[in-house]
Structure formats: C-alpha cells, structure tokens
Design an enzyme around this catalytic site. Structure first.
Site, PDB file in Angstrom:
ATOM      1  N   LYS A  16       0.824  -1.211   0.000  1.00  0.00           N
ATOM      2  CA  LYS A  16       0.000   0.000   0.000  1.00  0.00           C
ATOM      3  C   LYS A  16       0.861   1.266   0.000  1.00  0.00           C
ATOM      4  CE  LYS A  16      -2.070   1.205   3.706  1.00  0.00           C
ATOM      5  NZ  LYS A  16      -2.742   2.012   4.714  1.00  0.00           N
ATOM      6  N   ARG A  63     -12.194   4.805  10.180  1.00  0.00           N
ATOM      7  CA  ARG A  63     -12.105   3.484  10.797  1.00  0.00           C
ATOM      8  C   ARG A  63     -13.450   2.998  11.306  1.00  0.00           C
ATOM      9  NH1 ARG A  63      -7.523   2.057   8.883  1.00  0.00           N
ATOM     10  NH2 ARG A  63      -5.642   2.591  10.014  1.00  0.00           N
ATOM     11  N   ARG A  82      11.494 -14.348   3.883  1.00  0.00           N
ATOM     12  CA  ARG A  82      12.524 -13.379   3.493  1.00  0.00           C
ATOM     13  C   ARG A  82      13.762 -13.448   4.382  1.00  0.00           C
ATOM     14  NH1 ARG A  82       8.630  -8.102   2.763  1.00  0.00           N
ATOM     15  NH2 ARG A  82       8.581  -8.201   5.037  1.00  0.00           N
ATOM     16  N   ARG A 121      14.487 -10.387   9.585  1.00  0.00           N
ATOM     17  CA  ARG A 121      13.894  -9.347  10.439  1.00  0.00           C
ATOM     18  C   ARG A 121      13.004 -10.001  11.481  1.00  0.00           C
ATOM     19  NH1 ARG A 121      11.267  -5.103   6.446  1.00  0.00           N
ATOM     20  NH2 ARG A 121       9.827  -5.137   8.198  1.00  0.00           N
ATOM     21  N   ARG A 159      -0.854  -8.999  12.510  1.00  0.00           N
ATOM     22  CA  ARG A 159      -1.076  -7.789  11.711  1.00  0.00           C
ATOM     23  C   ARG A 159      -2.254  -7.965  10.757  1.00  0.00           C
ATOM     24  NH1 ARG A 159       4.068  -6.758   8.909  1.00  0.00           N
ATOM     25  NH2 ARG A 159       5.557  -7.406  10.455  1.00  0.00           N
TER      26      ARG A 159
END
Ligand SMILES: [Zn+2]
Length: 217
Positions: free
Chosen positions: A14, A88, A127, A161, A172
């Site tokens: 995004k 929201r 990753r 990470r 998330r």
C-alpha cells in the site's frame, strides 16, 4: 481530481502504491497518523490541543481529526486525495462524506489491495538477507544457489527481520481485518469498493489501480 481510500494489509504494498500515486498523479496522501504528528509539532491552537490529548493517553476525537483533514483539503483544492488511516468507523465514514460534500467533493473509490493471506504469510516469513552484502533472498522464491552461501559475496551469515515471523504477520492481518470490518460494508453498500490483486507485482498492481482511476466517469 479523484478522492480515494486505499486499503491493504501490511505487506500488500500500500505504501509503495500511495507514494507512486503522489509522484505520478499529484495526489495527496492524507494519513491521519502523520497529520496528528504534524499538528502536534506545529504549535497551532489545534496542535496544542492534540498534544495535550495524546500526552494524556486519550484518543483524539473524530471532530479534531475531521477538522485537520478539512484544513488539509482546503490547502489543496484541486488535488486528488488518498485517505489513509481514516475512516475506521461508520460514524467517521459518514463524517468524511459530509466533509467532502461541503467542499463539492465526493469519494470516488475505495480500493483494496486484496491478498491471499496464506501466500502473504509465506511471502513475508520466507525473506532473509545476506548479513554481509545485504542482498535479499527468499526460502521458496529465491533461495541461494548453494544452501547457506550468499551467491554474491560468499558469506555464510544471513539475517531475518524479527517482524517477519508467522505470528507477527498473522497478528497484523487480524488487526487489519478488525480495522476495516466496520467500514467495508458501508462502502460496499454504496458500490464504491474495488479490489485489486495485491499479490501481483508492484507494476501489475499499479496498472490495476491506474485502470480504475482512468475509467471514464
Ligand atoms: Zn552476500
């Protein structure tokens, strides 16, 4: 001049698309998080109010957020707007409609970068990067040629990470669903929601968004 809401879970790209729309189309991203931080630092009367509220740990009211968005829209009467982080709730969505209508504007599209959640988890958690030269790899999509050895520099040390673990990614995604659940039905009912394939390449996603924005009115 079009006004859109851009939605998409973390990892769907995004931010990349919003930056591109700003650079290529002169649209302005109205991120409520950024606006509150800017207001707070500005020392204006409304900024001081925001600072006092945030410092006390309270949520900034819809009225204040709406006022900030209104001020920002008034500084750029002929730019298209990308709303990010607002609305929201259904009440906020109604407030946004009113805010736009007062300025002779309306919302054109709610564009959601739709993802296949399982594929996104796989994409993000796979990753890793070389600790020495920084080149990026992926367990499934771009492994090293020789297992455990960097193709570029020969290093055998790699980094992942800490955020790129499955639990964080799933949390998330859940947060994203919770945040959008109150407003998607509101905009679905108005026929404004458009979904693009957020799993496609950055260029493909860009082309899909452009096709929506370039549809004849
Ligand atoms: Zn390397």
């Amino acid at each position: 001049m079009q006004n859109i809401i851009l939605l998409g879970p973390p990892g769907a790209g995004k931010g990349t698309q919003a930056a591109r729309l700003q650079a290529e189309r002169g649209m302005v991203q109205l991120s409520t998080g950024d606006m509150l931080r800017e207001a707070r630092a500005s020392g204006s009367p409304i900024g001081d109010k925001v600072k006092a509220i945030m410092d006390s740990g309270e949520l900034v009211s819809d009225a204040i957020v709406t006022a900030l968005i209104g001020e920002r829209l008034d500084t750029c009467a002929d730019c298209g707007a990308i709303f990010d982080g607002f609305p929201r709730t259904k009440a906020q969505a109604e407030a946004l409609d009113l805010l736009l209508a007062e300025r002779g504007r309306s919302l054109d599209h709610v564009i959601e970068l739709a993802v296949d959640e399982e594929a996104l988890v796989q994409r993000i958690t796979g990753r890793f990067t070389c600790a020495k030269c920084g080149v990026g790899y992926h367990d499934s999509f771009r492994p090293t040629e020789v297992p455990g050895v960097c193709d570029v520099c020969g290093s055998t040390e790699f980094k992942r990470r800490p955020d790129d673990n499955e639990q964080t990614v799933r949390t998330r995604l859940e947060e994203y669903r919770a945040k959008t659940a109150p407003i998607l039905p509101f905009y679905e009912a108005k026929g404004l929601v458009r979904r693009v394939d957020g799993m496609a390449s950055v260029d493909d996603v860009a082309a899909q968004i452009d096709a929506i924005l370039d549809e004849p009115a």
